[in-house]
Design a protein around this motif. Structure first.
Motif, PDB file in Angstrom:
ATOM      1  N   LEU A  10     -12.332 -12.657   0.230  1.00  8.80           N
ATOM      2  CA  LEU A  10     -12.331 -11.629  -0.815  1.00  8.80           C
ATOM      3  C   LEU A  10     -11.438 -12.058  -1.975  1.00  8.80           C
ATOM      4  N   GLU A  50      -5.520   2.006  -1.392  1.00  9.39           N
ATOM      5  CA  GLU A  50      -6.581   1.331  -0.643  1.00  9.39           C
ATOM      6  C   GLU A  50      -7.186   0.180  -1.472  1.00  9.39           C
ATOM      7  N   TRP A  51      -6.339  -0.802  -1.824  1.00  6.48           N
ATOM      8  CA  TRP A  51      -6.759  -2.045  -2.454  1.00  6.48           C
ATOM      9  C   TRP A  51      -7.731  -1.797  -3.616  1.00  6.48           C
ATOM     10  N   HIS A 103     -10.650  -9.000  -4.212  1.00  2.25           N
ATOM     11  CA  HIS A 103      -9.220  -8.761  -3.960  1.00  2.25           C
ATOM     12  C   HIS A 103      -8.408  -9.784  -4.747  1.00  2.25           C
ATOM     13  N   GLN A 111       0.801  -1.219   0.000  1.00  6.48           N
ATOM     14  CA  GLN A 111       0.000   0.000   0.000  1.00  6.48           C
ATOM     15  C   GLN A 111       0.842   1.281   0.000  1.00  6.48           C
ATOM     16  N   PHE A 170      -7.190   7.185   4.152  1.00  6.91           N
ATOM     17  CA  PHE A 170      -7.261   6.758   5.549  1.00  6.91           C
ATOM     18  C   PHE A 170      -6.189   7.413   6.418  1.00  6.91           C
ATOM     19  N   ASN A 212      -9.586  -9.573  11.322  1.00  3.87           N
ATOM     20  CA  ASN A 212     -10.662  -8.579  11.235  1.00  3.87           C
ATOM     21  C   ASN A 212     -11.955  -9.268  11.629  1.00  3.87           C
ATOM     22  N   TRP A 262     -18.755   2.712   5.033  1.00  2.00           N
ATOM     23  CA  TRP A 262     -18.769   1.845   6.215  1.00  2.00           C
ATOM     24  C   TRP A 262     -19.405   2.593   7.374  1.00  2.00           C
ATOM     25  N   ASN A 275      -2.135 -10.786   8.351  1.00  2.00           N
ATOM     26  CA  ASN A 275      -3.120  -9.731   8.501  1.00  2.00           C
ATOM     27  C   ASN A 275      -4.423 -10.168   7.841  1.00  2.00           C
ATOM     28  N   GLU A 276      -5.486 -10.248   8.630  1.00  2.00           N
ATOM     29  CA  GLU A 276      -6.837 -10.445   8.105  1.00  2.00           C
ATOM     30  C   GLU A 276      -6.968 -11.605   7.120  1.00  2.00           C
ATOM     31  N   GLU A 304      -5.777  -2.287  13.919  1.00  2.00           N
ATOM     32  CA  GLU A 304      -6.279  -1.326  12.929  1.00  2.00           C
ATOM     33  C   GLU A 304      -7.623  -0.778  13.359  1.00  2.00           C
TER      34      GLU A 304
HETATM   35  C1  PNW Z   1      -8.075  -3.745   5.929  1.00  2.00           C
HETATM   36  N1  PNW Z   1     -13.819  -5.406   3.359  1.00  2.00           N
HETATM   37  O1  PNW Z   1      -8.617  -4.075   4.677  1.00  2.00           O
HETATM   38  C2  PNW Z   1      -6.582  -3.903   5.706  1.00  2.00           C
HETATM   39  O2  PNW Z   1      -5.897  -4.602   6.706  1.00  2.00           O
HETATM   40  C3  PNW Z   1      -5.894  -2.634   5.331  1.00  2.00           C
HETATM   41  O3  PNW Z   1      -4.819  -2.965   4.505  1.00  2.00           O
HETATM   42  C4  PNW Z   1      -6.882  -1.685   4.681  1.00  2.00           C
HETATM   43  O4  PNW Z   1      -6.286  -0.572   4.099  1.00  2.00           O
HETATM   44  C5  PNW Z   1      -7.896  -1.308   5.739  1.00  2.00           C
HETATM   45  O5  PNW Z   1      -8.514  -2.472   6.290  1.00  2.00           O
HETATM   46  C6  PNW Z   1      -8.986  -0.371   5.253  1.00  2.00           C
HETATM   47  O6  PNW Z   1      -9.746  -1.003   4.248  1.00  2.00           O
HETATM   48  C7  PNW Z   1      -9.922  -4.386   4.422  1.00  2.00           C
HETATM   49  O7  PNW Z   1     -14.208  -5.234   2.176  1.00  2.00           O
HETATM   50  C8  PNW Z   1     -10.357  -4.233   3.111  1.00  2.00           C
HETATM   51  O8  PNW Z   1     -14.585  -5.865   4.231  1.00  2.00           O
HETATM   52  C9  PNW Z   1     -11.645  -4.568   2.748  1.00  2.00           C
HETATM   53  C10 PNW Z   1     -12.498  -5.074   3.714  1.00  2.00           C
HETATM   54  C11 PNW Z   1     -12.062  -5.235   5.030  1.00  2.00           C
HETATM   55  C12 PNW Z   1     -10.767  -4.896   5.370  1.00  2.00           C
END
Ligand code: PNW
Length: 483
Positions: free
Chosen positions: A178, A436-437, A185, A26, A445, A226, A355, A170-171, A382
């Motif tokens: 996803l 941001e993905w 993703h 990122q 953010f 998460n 969100w 991480n997550e 986070e």
């Molecule tokens: C997390 N969703 O990502 C990641 O750990 C971070 O890299 C990211 O930047 C941050 O949260 C904010 O998005 C997510 O779609 C991305 O539910 C998408 C989801 C959840 C977490």
């Protein structure tokens, strides 16, 4: 709005960790330098239409070249810990031999942090799987878990003497569901039960690496999950109650139970029993002994929390979050076997991600972890919010919404601490605006604004607010009017 009740001054424990977080793909850019080869996110982000505005991480925040200045800024802003991730394709580019030039970047980063008195908090996998491993099946291939251990060992051999905290993943929910079920993703696969298979192999990778690094003397081991707080739309409607149970199962307990109880939740296994992978029940990928490996003891649980979900088992069009951008405005849930579940809006204020702003969910989540799982130190690894931040005429960024968000979420954390939940630290997502993905550079953010045309960093007003918090350890009293 936080309501009419005055929010009093609250103080956190004196040794509370005030951190900021980022992730390699990122922020780093420099994707072809010093021997790095493509990850699944390089490939995915270059597929037309995969990422909003066809953005990619080729340049990102150029952190790879600006690292010393970025670390100095972290220190100026009072961070006592910095959560970053290591890029696997820099360290073992082809899942082959160690690439010393790539590893050297993290060696310099760790030294730079330590020289500023900032504790490094290292994540081994924040989603940048080497593309060569995806070509061999990625996380649906059990062998990837073993390649992960080799990679983890190389990083630990280089940095183990200086990094106190090691988190594996991480997550994994995002990587698995996803990445392999919904395809939102990288690697963008829409293969239903593949998400469950990937999830199992991610957990296996976590357990194998935890064991190996423990044997090698790692101080503090864990991972970041998460987690969500699912509330049935209508608590008296069994269809909604069942939908909320399914989401709790696949979002929370599918990861928590193997790690803390050594078993997958039986209701999730029942819900997914008919799902197949390569013409066999998906559960056949779970081998004898895997759950013993996955439940290897850990020392710290990282919790990433942005919002919970209202959950319905009925088709709904008034949806938020995942699926809200679906053309039919019907959330197609990324949860394998529970695709019919929807996430209706409950009218709460939203961030720029769409969100919900829901601090009470964080309090309830922390209480639930305390009630249902062994008492481990918890770090919020986070929490944060995207808003449409802009430089004003004086070159400043004023972001009162982010300050109000962080204030509310931190009060929820403080309440949980007062009630006996062992929360030791908070990492704001994110130190700076970044890639941001699936949303590219459109969502900001950061505590620090990044002007991508010039790479100029500008701390937002929230950054100064956070620096004050890190210095004093307390949130000021305010009357809740938000002004
Ligand atoms: C997390 N969703 O990502 C990641 O750990 C971070 O890299 C990211 O930047 C941050 O949260 C904010 O998005 C997510 O779609 C991305 O539910 C998408 C989801 C959840 C977490």
């Amino acid at each position: 709005t936080t309501g009419a009740v005055p929010a009093t001054r609250v103080s956190f424990p004196h040794d509370f960790v005030w951190g900021m977080a980022t992730a390699s793909y990122q922020i780093e850019g420099a994707v072809a330098e010093d021997g790095r080869t493509p990850s699944i996110w390089d490939t995915f982000s270059h597929l037309p239409g995969a990422v909003l505005n066809d953005d990619n991480g080729d340049v990102a925040c150029e952190h790879y070249h600006r690292m010393p200045a970025d670390v100095a800024l972290l220190a100026d802003l009072g961070a006592t810990s910095y959560r970053f991730s290591v890029a696997w394709p820099r360290v073992r580019p082809d899942a082959g031999p160690v690439n010393a030039a790539g590893l050297a970047f993290y060696d310099r980063l760790v030294d730079e942090l330590l020289s500023h008195g900032i504790a490094p908090w290292l994540t081994l996998y924040h989603w940048d799987l080497p593309q060569v491993l995806e070509d061999a099946g990625g996380w649906t291939n059990r062998d990837t878990a073993h390649r992960f251990v080799e990679y983890a060992v190389s990083v630990h051999e280089a940095l183990g003497d200086r990094v106190p905290t090691w988190t594996t993943l991480n997550e994994p929910w995002c990587s698995a569901f996803l990445g392999y079920s919904a395809g939102h993703h990288a690697p963008g696969r829409q293969e239903g039960a593949a998400g469950l298979v990937a999830g199992h192999h991610l957990l296996l990778a976590h357990g194998l690496a935890t064991r190996e690094l423990r044997d090698r003397g790692a101080d503090r081991l864990g991972l970041s999950l998460n987690l969500t707080v699912p509330d049935p739309s209508d608590p008296s409607d069994p269809v909604d109650v069942d939908a909320a149970r399914r989401i709790d199962g696949l979002h929370n307990r599918f990861f928590l139970d193997p790690i803390f109880r050594g078993s997958y939740p039986s209701d999730v296994l029942e819900d997914t029993a008919a799902l197949t992978w390569q013409d066999r029940p998906w559960l056949d990928v779970v081998r004898d002994g895997d759950l013993d490996v996955i439940s290897a003891p850990i020392d710290v649980l990282g919790v990433n929390y942005y919002h919970g979900n209202e959950v319905s088992g009925h088709p709904r069009t008034d949806v938020v979050g995942i699926g809200a951008d679906h053309p039919a405005r019907v959330a197609l849930s990324p949860f394998p076997g529970s695709e019919h579940v929807t996430f209706p809006s409950r009218g709460l204020p939203l961030t720029d991600m769409g969100w919900e702003i829901q601090p009470d969910g964080l309090h309830r989540l922390l209480r639930r972890l305390h009630d249902d799982y062994p008492h481990l130190p918890i770090h919020l690894t986070e929490t944060g919010a995207a808003f449409d931040d802009r430089l004003d005429d004086e070159g400043r960024v004023h972001d009162p919404d982010r300050i109000a968000f962080l204030d509310a979420y931190l009060r929820a954390v403080h309440q949980a601490i007062e009630e006996g939940v062992d929360v030791r630290g908070f990492f704001q997502w994110s130190f700076c605006d970044n890639f941001e993905w699936a949303f590219g550079y459109a969502k900001r953010f950061g505590l620090v604004h990044v002007d991508y045309a010039t790479q100029r960093r500008t701390p937002k007003s929230s950054a100064y607010w956070y620096a004050d918090l890190a210095r004093t350890g307390s949130l000021p009293a305010h009357d809740g009017s938000g002004g």
